[in-house]
Design a protein around this motif. Structure first.
Motif, PDB file in Angstrom:
ATOM      1  N   GLU A 122     -25.550  17.167  28.349  1.00  0.00           N
ATOM      2  CA  GLU A 122     -25.964  18.518  28.749  1.00  0.00           C
ATOM      3  C   GLU A 122     -27.427  18.530  29.195  1.00  0.00           C
ATOM      4  OE1 GLU A 122     -25.171  20.997  25.422  1.00  0.00           O
ATOM      5  OE2 GLU A 122     -22.990  20.870  25.625  1.00  0.00           O
ATOM      6  N   LEU A 123     -28.258  17.784  28.484  1.00  0.00           N
ATOM      7  CA  LEU A 123     -29.676  17.703  28.828  1.00  0.00           C
ATOM      8  C   LEU A 123     -29.865  17.060  30.201  1.00  0.00           C
ATOM      9  CD1 LEU A 123     -32.584  18.131  27.739  1.00  0.00           C
ATOM     10  CD2 LEU A 123     -32.444  15.828  26.785  1.00  0.00           C
ATOM     11  N   ILE A 124     -29.149  15.983  30.448  1.00  0.00           N
ATOM     12  CA  ILE A 124     -29.241  15.290  31.733  1.00  0.00           C
ATOM     13  C   ILE A 124     -28.746  16.187  32.865  1.00  0.00           C
ATOM     14  CG2 ILE A 124     -28.294  13.380  33.103  1.00  0.00           C
ATOM     15  CD1 ILE A 124     -28.213  11.775  30.416  1.00  0.00           C
ATOM     16  N   GLN A 125     -27.603  16.813  32.650  1.00  0.00           N
ATOM     17  CA  GLN A 125     -27.035  17.645  33.705  1.00  0.00           C
ATOM     18  C   GLN A 125     -27.899  18.868  33.999  1.00  0.00           C
ATOM     19  OE1 GLN A 125     -23.066  18.103  32.072  1.00  0.00           O
ATOM     20  NE2 GLN A 125     -22.287  16.368  33.255  1.00  0.00           N
ATOM     21  N   ALA A 126     -28.529  19.426  32.974  1.00  0.00           N
ATOM     22  CA  ALA A 126     -29.449  20.545  33.194  1.00  0.00           C
ATOM     23  C   ALA A 126     -30.640  20.100  34.026  1.00  0.00           C
ATOM     24  CB  ALA A 126     -29.905  21.114  31.854  1.00  0.00           C
ATOM     25  N   ARG A 127     -31.133  18.904  33.750  1.00  0.00           N
ATOM     26  CA  ARG A 127     -32.242  18.355  34.523  1.00  0.00           C
ATOM     27  C   ARG A 127     -31.817  18.097  35.970  1.00  0.00           C
ATOM     28  NH1 ARG A 127     -37.727  18.123  35.016  1.00  0.00           N
ATOM     29  NH2 ARG A 127     -38.346  16.216  36.097  1.00  0.00           N
ATOM     30  N   GLN A 128     -30.616  17.563  36.154  1.00  0.00           N
ATOM     31  CA  GLN A 128     -30.126  17.262  37.496  1.00  0.00           C
ATOM     32  C   GLN A 128     -29.997  18.523  38.349  1.00  0.00           C
ATOM     33  OE1 GLN A 128     -26.504  15.218  36.425  1.00  0.00           O
ATOM     34  NE2 GLN A 128     -27.414  13.190  36.745  1.00  0.00           N
ATOM     35  N   GLU A 129     -29.655  19.618  37.722  1.00  0.00           N
ATOM     36  CA  GLU A 129     -29.452  20.869  38.456  1.00  0.00           C
ATOM     37  C   GLU A 129     -30.742  21.392  39.092  1.00  0.00           C
ATOM     38  OE1 GLU A 129     -27.615  23.698  35.900  1.00  0.00           O
ATOM     39  OE2 GLU A 129     -25.700  22.628  35.819  1.00  0.00           O
ATOM     40  N   VAL A 130     -31.864  21.079  38.492  1.00  0.00           N
ATOM     41  CA  VAL A 130     -33.139  21.601  39.009  1.00  0.00           C
ATOM     42  C   VAL A 130     -33.953  20.545  39.754  1.00  0.00           C
ATOM     43  CG1 VAL A 130     -33.262  23.363  37.223  1.00  0.00           C
ATOM     44  CG2 VAL A 130     -34.362  21.161  36.824  1.00  0.00           C
ATOM     45  N   THR A 131     -33.424  19.320  39.848  1.00  0.00           N
ATOM     46  CA  THR A 131     -34.182  18.240  40.499  1.00  0.00           C
ATOM     47  C   THR A 131     -33.342  17.506  41.540  1.00  0.00           C
ATOM     48  OG1 THR A 131     -33.589  16.723  38.708  1.00  0.00           O
ATOM     49  CG2 THR A 131     -35.701  17.875  38.527  1.00  0.00           C
ATOM     50  N   ASP A 132     -32.393  18.200  42.118  1.00  0.00           N
ATOM     51  CA  ASP A 132     -31.585  17.612  43.192  1.00  0.00           C
ATOM     52  C   ASP A 132     -30.865  16.344  42.741  1.00  0.00           C
ATOM     53  OD1 ASP A 132     -30.499  17.536  45.740  1.00  0.00           O
ATOM     54  OD2 ASP A 132     -32.129  16.325  46.551  1.00  0.00           O
ATOM     55  N   GLY A 133     -30.277  16.400  41.538  1.00  0.00           N
ATOM     56  CA  GLY A 133     -29.438  15.300  41.068  1.00  0.00           C
ATOM     57  C   GLY A 133     -30.145  14.172  40.359  1.00  0.00           C
ATOM     58  N   LYS A 134     -31.412  14.338  40.048  1.00  0.00           N
ATOM     59  CA  LYS A 134     -32.167  13.298  39.364  1.00  0.00           C
ATOM     60  C   LYS A 134     -32.390  13.682  37.893  1.00  0.00           C
ATOM     61  CE  LYS A 134     -32.597  10.988  43.200  1.00  0.00           C
ATOM     62  NZ  LYS A 134     -31.848   9.742  43.428  1.00  0.00           N
ATOM     63  N   PRO A 135     -32.371  12.748  36.982  1.00  0.00           N
ATOM     64  CA  PRO A 135     -32.144  11.316  37.201  1.00  0.00           C
ATOM     65  C   PRO A 135     -30.665  11.001  37.409  1.00  0.00           C
ATOM     66  CG  PRO A 135     -32.288  11.738  34.858  1.00  0.00           C
ATOM     67  CD  PRO A 135     -32.556  13.048  35.542  1.00  0.00           C
ATOM     68  N   LEU A 136     -30.411   9.858  38.011  1.00  0.00           N
ATOM     69  CA  LEU A 136     -29.061   9.315  38.006  1.00  0.00           C
ATOM     70  C   LEU A 136     -28.692   8.985  36.569  1.00  0.00           C
ATOM     71  CD1 LEU A 136     -29.554   6.830  40.981  1.00  0.00           C
ATOM     72  CD2 LEU A 136     -28.358   9.045  41.074  1.00  0.00           C
ATOM     73  N   ALA A 137     -27.404   8.984  36.265  1.00  0.00           N
ATOM     74  CA  ALA A 137     -27.000   8.704  34.887  1.00  0.00           C
ATOM     75  C   ALA A 137     -25.605   8.097  34.872  1.00  0.00           C
ATOM     76  CB  ALA A 137     -27.017   9.976  34.048  1.00  0.00           C
ATOM     77  N   ALA A 138     -25.358   7.247  33.877  1.00  0.00           N
ATOM     78  CA  ALA A 138     -24.049   6.620  33.738  1.00  0.00           C
ATOM     79  C   ALA A 138     -23.859   6.147  32.298  1.00  0.00           C
ATOM     80  CB  ALA A 138     -23.901   5.433  34.690  1.00  0.00           C
ATOM     81  N   PHE A 139     -22.602   6.095  31.881  1.00  0.00           N
ATOM     82  CA  PHE A 139     -22.255   5.525  30.586  1.00  0.00           C
ATOM     83  C   PHE A 139     -22.093   4.013  30.714  1.00  0.00           C
ATOM     84  CE2 PHE A 139     -20.652   9.862  29.816  1.00  0.00           C
ATOM     85  CZ  PHE A 139     -21.211  10.104  28.574  1.00  0.00           C
ATOM     86  N   VAL A 140     -22.479   3.311  29.651  1.00  0.00           N
ATOM     87  CA  VAL A 140     -22.197   1.879  29.521  1.00  0.00           C
ATOM     88  C   VAL A 140     -21.461   1.687  28.196  1.00  0.00           C
ATOM     89  CG1 VAL A 140     -23.117  -0.454  29.414  1.00  0.00           C
ATOM     90  CG2 VAL A 140     -24.303   1.278  30.779  1.00  0.00           C
ATOM     91  N   VAL A 141     -20.212   1.299  28.256  1.00  0.00           N
ATOM     92  CA  VAL A 141     -19.452   1.080  27.032  1.00  0.00           C
ATOM     93  C   VAL A 141     -20.001  -0.165  26.344  1.00  0.00           C
ATOM     94  CG1 VAL A 141     -17.167   0.778  26.019  1.00  0.00           C
ATOM     95  CG2 VAL A 141     -17.433   2.148  28.096  1.00  0.00           C
TER      96      VAL A 141
END
Length: 212
Positions: A122-141
Protein backbone atom coordinates in the motif's frame (compact mmCIF):
# COMPACT_ATOMS: atom_id res chain seq x y z
CA UNK A 1 23.03 8.44 -12.63
CA UNK A 2 22.98 6.47 -9.38
CA UNK A 3 20.20 3.88 -9.07
CA UNK A 4 18.88 2.94 -5.62
CA UNK A 5 17.62 -0.60 -4.99
CA UNK A 6 15.81 -1.19 -1.69
CA UNK A 7 15.10 -4.64 -0.27
CA UNK A 8 12.19 -4.14 2.08
CA UNK A 9 9.74 -6.20 4.09
CA UNK A 10 8.56 -5.27 7.56
CA UNK A 11 8.56 -8.95 8.54
CA UNK A 12 11.87 -10.30 9.80
CA UNK A 13 13.58 -13.46 8.62
CA UNK A 14 12.48 -13.27 5.00
CA UNK A 15 15.97 -13.04 3.51
CA UNK A 16 16.40 -9.28 3.04
CA UNK A 17 20.01 -9.11 4.24
CA UNK A 18 20.94 -12.32 2.43
CA UNK A 19 19.61 -10.96 -0.83
CA UNK A 20 20.93 -7.42 -0.25
CA UNK A 21 24.51 -8.48 0.50
CA UNK A 22 24.66 -11.03 -2.29
CA UNK A 23 23.06 -8.72 -4.86
CA UNK A 24 25.55 -6.02 -3.88
CA UNK A 25 28.38 -8.52 -4.38
CA UNK A 26 26.97 -9.51 -7.77
CA UNK A 27 26.79 -5.88 -8.89
CA UNK A 28 30.35 -5.31 -7.67
CA UNK A 29 31.52 -8.37 -9.58
CA UNK A 30 29.97 -6.93 -12.75
CA UNK A 31 32.31 -3.96 -12.40
CA UNK A 32 29.81 -1.47 -11.00
CA UNK A 33 30.64 0.95 -8.19
CA UNK A 34 28.41 -0.15 -5.31
CA UNK A 35 27.39 1.22 -1.93
CA UNK A 36 25.49 -0.96 0.55
CA UNK A 37 23.38 0.92 3.10
CA UNK A 38 22.35 -0.84 6.31
CA UNK A 39 19.00 0.50 7.55
CA UNK A 40 18.59 -2.14 10.27
CA UNK A 41 19.46 -0.98 13.82
CA UNK A 42 20.63 -4.55 14.46
CA UNK A 43 23.35 -3.89 11.90
CA UNK A 44 23.45 -7.31 10.25
CA UNK A 45 24.86 -6.03 6.96
CA UNK A 46 27.39 -3.90 8.81
CA UNK A 47 28.56 -6.91 10.84
CA UNK A 48 28.73 -8.93 7.62
CA UNK A 49 30.98 -6.31 6.03
CA UNK A 50 33.28 -6.14 9.05
CA UNK A 51 34.12 -9.83 8.72
CA UNK A 52 34.95 -9.66 5.02
CA UNK A 53 38.61 -10.08 4.15
CA UNK A 54 38.52 -8.99 0.52
CA UNK A 55 40.80 -6.12 -0.53
CA UNK A 56 38.61 -5.50 -3.58
CA UNK A 57 35.35 -4.59 -1.91
CA UNK A 58 32.66 -1.94 -1.59
CA UNK A 59 31.71 0.28 1.37
CA UNK A 60 28.85 -0.39 3.78
CA UNK A 61 27.32 2.48 5.76
CA UNK A 62 24.57 2.65 8.38
CA UNK A 63 21.64 5.00 8.03
CA UNK A 64 18.31 5.55 9.77
CA UNK A 65 14.94 7.15 9.15
CA UNK A 66 16.54 10.17 7.42
CA UNK A 67 17.74 8.02 4.54
CA UNK A 68 15.77 9.95 1.91
CA UNK A 69 17.48 13.15 3.07
CA UNK A 70 20.95 11.78 3.85
CA UNK A 71 21.47 9.33 1.00
CA UNK A 72 22.12 11.92 -1.73
CA UNK A 73 25.04 13.23 0.35
CA UNK A 74 26.93 9.93 0.12
CA UNK A 75 25.55 8.28 -3.04
CA UNK A 76 27.34 10.47 -5.57
CA UNK A 77 29.75 8.57 -7.80
CA UNK A 78 28.15 5.17 -7.23
CA UNK A 79 26.40 3.25 -9.97
CA UNK A 80 24.14 1.40 -7.56
CA UNK A 81 23.12 1.85 -3.94
CA UNK A 82 21.57 -1.19 -2.26
CA UNK A 83 19.41 -0.54 0.82
CA UNK A 84 19.06 -3.38 3.31
CA UNK A 85 15.76 -2.65 5.05
CA UNK A 86 14.82 -3.19 8.68
CA UNK A 87 11.95 -5.35 9.97
CA UNK A 88 9.09 -4.03 12.10
CA UNK A 89 10.10 -0.37 11.77
CA UNK A 90 7.38 1.51 9.90
CA UNK A 91 9.26 4.82 10.13
CA UNK A 92 12.02 3.40 7.89
CA UNK A 93 9.81 1.92 5.18
CA UNK A 94 8.43 5.26 3.96
CA UNK A 95 11.78 7.05 3.60
CA UNK A 96 13.32 3.97 1.95
CA UNK A 97 10.49 3.78 -0.59
CA UNK A 98 10.89 7.50 -1.25
CA UNK A 99 14.64 7.10 -1.86
CA UNK A 100 14.39 4.02 -4.09
CA UNK A 101 14.27 3.60 -7.84
CA UNK A 102 13.38 -0.07 -7.36
CA UNK A 103 11.91 -1.84 -4.33
CA UNK A 104 12.36 -5.60 -4.10
CA UNK A 105 10.13 -7.37 -1.58
CA UNK A 106 11.56 -10.71 -0.47
CA UNK A 107 8.71 -12.97 0.61
CA UNK A 108 8.79 -16.51 1.89
CA UNK A 109 6.15 -19.00 0.71
CA UNK A 110 4.12 -18.72 3.91
CA UNK A 111 0.61 -17.30 4.40
CA UNK A 112 1.85 -15.11 7.27
CA UNK A 113 4.62 -13.68 5.10
CA UNK A 114 2.23 -13.01 2.24
CA UNK A 115 -0.26 -11.22 4.50
CA UNK A 116 2.50 -9.15 6.11
CA UNK A 117 3.32 -7.51 2.76
CA UNK A 118 0.02 -5.64 2.59
CA UNK A 119 1.10 -2.46 4.40
CA UNK A 120 4.33 -2.14 2.42
CA UNK A 121 2.54 -2.70 -0.89
CA UNK A 122 0.00 0.00 0.00
CA UNK A 123 2.86 2.36 0.83
CA UNK A 124 4.59 1.67 -2.49
CA UNK A 125 1.42 2.01 -4.52
CA UNK A 126 0.52 5.28 -2.80
CA UNK A 127 3.96 6.61 -3.67
CA UNK A 128 3.63 5.42 -7.27
CA UNK A 129 0.35 7.27 -7.68
CA UNK A 130 1.96 10.65 -7.01
CA UNK A 131 5.31 10.05 -8.75
CA UNK A 132 4.31 8.66 -12.14
CA UNK A 133 4.86 5.02 -11.20
CA UNK A 134 8.06 5.36 -9.20
CA UNK A 135 9.61 3.49 -7.55
CA UNK A 136 9.40 0.32 -9.57
CA UNK A 137 8.61 -2.65 -7.34
CA UNK A 138 8.51 -6.43 -7.50
CA UNK A 139 8.27 -9.48 -5.26
CA UNK A 140 11.15 -11.94 -4.98
CA UNK A 141 10.12 -15.31 -3.57
CA UNK A 142 12.76 -16.31 -1.03
CA UNK A 143 13.83 -19.37 0.89
CA UNK A 144 11.77 -21.68 -1.28
CA UNK A 145 11.66 -25.32 -0.27
CA UNK A 146 11.50 -27.29 -3.48
CA UNK A 147 8.42 -29.34 -4.35
CA UNK A 148 6.27 -28.08 -1.50
CA UNK A 149 2.60 -27.14 -1.73
CA UNK A 150 3.11 -23.58 -0.47
CA UNK A 151 6.02 -22.94 -2.81
CA UNK A 152 3.80 -23.75 -5.77
CA UNK A 153 0.93 -21.53 -4.62
CA UNK A 154 2.83 -18.45 -3.38
CA UNK A 155 2.93 -16.77 -6.78
CA UNK A 156 -0.82 -17.03 -7.21
CA UNK A 157 -1.35 -15.50 -3.76
CA UNK A 158 1.16 -12.66 -4.34
CA UNK A 159 -0.44 -11.86 -7.70
CA UNK A 160 -3.41 -10.39 -5.82
CA UNK A 161 -1.18 -7.47 -4.79
CA UNK A 162 -0.89 -6.46 -8.45
CA UNK A 163 2.89 -6.07 -8.40
CA UNK A 164 5.27 -8.01 -10.65
CA UNK A 165 6.78 -11.22 -9.30
CA UNK A 166 10.30 -12.02 -10.41
CA UNK A 167 10.94 -15.36 -12.08
CA UNK A 168 14.24 -15.41 -10.18
CA UNK A 169 14.01 -16.63 -6.60
CA UNK A 170 16.15 -18.04 -3.82
CA UNK A 171 15.81 -21.47 -2.28
CA UNK A 172 16.64 -22.80 1.16
CA UNK A 173 20.33 -23.62 0.73
CA UNK A 174 23.17 -24.12 3.18
CA UNK A 175 25.38 -21.92 1.00
CA UNK A 176 23.45 -18.80 2.01
CA UNK A 177 23.88 -19.51 5.71
CA UNK A 178 27.56 -20.32 5.24
CA UNK A 179 28.11 -16.95 3.55
CA UNK A 180 26.38 -14.92 6.25
CA UNK A 181 29.68 -14.28 8.07
CA UNK A 182 31.34 -12.03 5.55
CA UNK A 183 31.07 -14.26 2.52
CA UNK A 184 29.00 -14.27 -0.63
CA UNK A 185 27.70 -16.94 -2.94
CA UNK A 186 29.51 -14.98 -5.66
CA UNK A 187 32.73 -16.38 -4.16
CA UNK A 188 31.53 -19.91 -4.99
CA UNK A 189 32.10 -21.77 -8.28
CA UNK A 190 29.99 -20.72 -11.26
CA UNK A 191 28.23 -24.09 -11.11
CA UNK A 192 26.94 -23.47 -7.58
CA UNK A 193 23.13 -23.31 -7.49
CA UNK A 194 22.96 -20.48 -4.92
CA UNK A 195 25.32 -18.37 -7.02
CA UNK A 196 23.21 -19.04 -10.09
CA UNK A 197 20.09 -17.91 -8.21
CA UNK A 198 21.69 -14.58 -7.27
CA UNK A 199 22.99 -14.09 -10.81
CA UNK A 200 19.47 -14.65 -12.17
CA UNK A 201 18.07 -12.22 -9.59
CA UNK A 202 20.66 -9.61 -10.52
CA UNK A 203 19.97 -9.91 -14.24
CA UNK A 204 16.20 -9.61 -13.77
CA UNK A 205 16.69 -6.68 -11.41
CA UNK A 206 18.77 -4.73 -13.93
CA UNK A 207 16.36 -5.64 -16.71
CA UNK A 208 13.52 -4.02 -14.75
CA UNK A 209 15.59 -0.96 -13.90
CA UNK A 210 16.72 -0.46 -17.48
CA UNK A 211 13.41 -1.15 -19.17
CA UNK A 212 10.88 -0.83 -16.32
Amino acid sequence: MTKVIALLNQKGGVGKTTQATNVACWLHKQGFKVLLVDLDPQGSATEWSETRDSDDDFPVVSMGTKVARDLPRVAGGYDYVVLDGAPQIKDLAGPAVKAADLVLIPCQPSPFDIYSCATLVELIQARQEVTDGKPLAAFVVSRVIKNTHLSREVREALAEYELPIFDAHTTQRVAYADCAKGGSVMDLPETDKARQEIEALGREMLEMLNHG
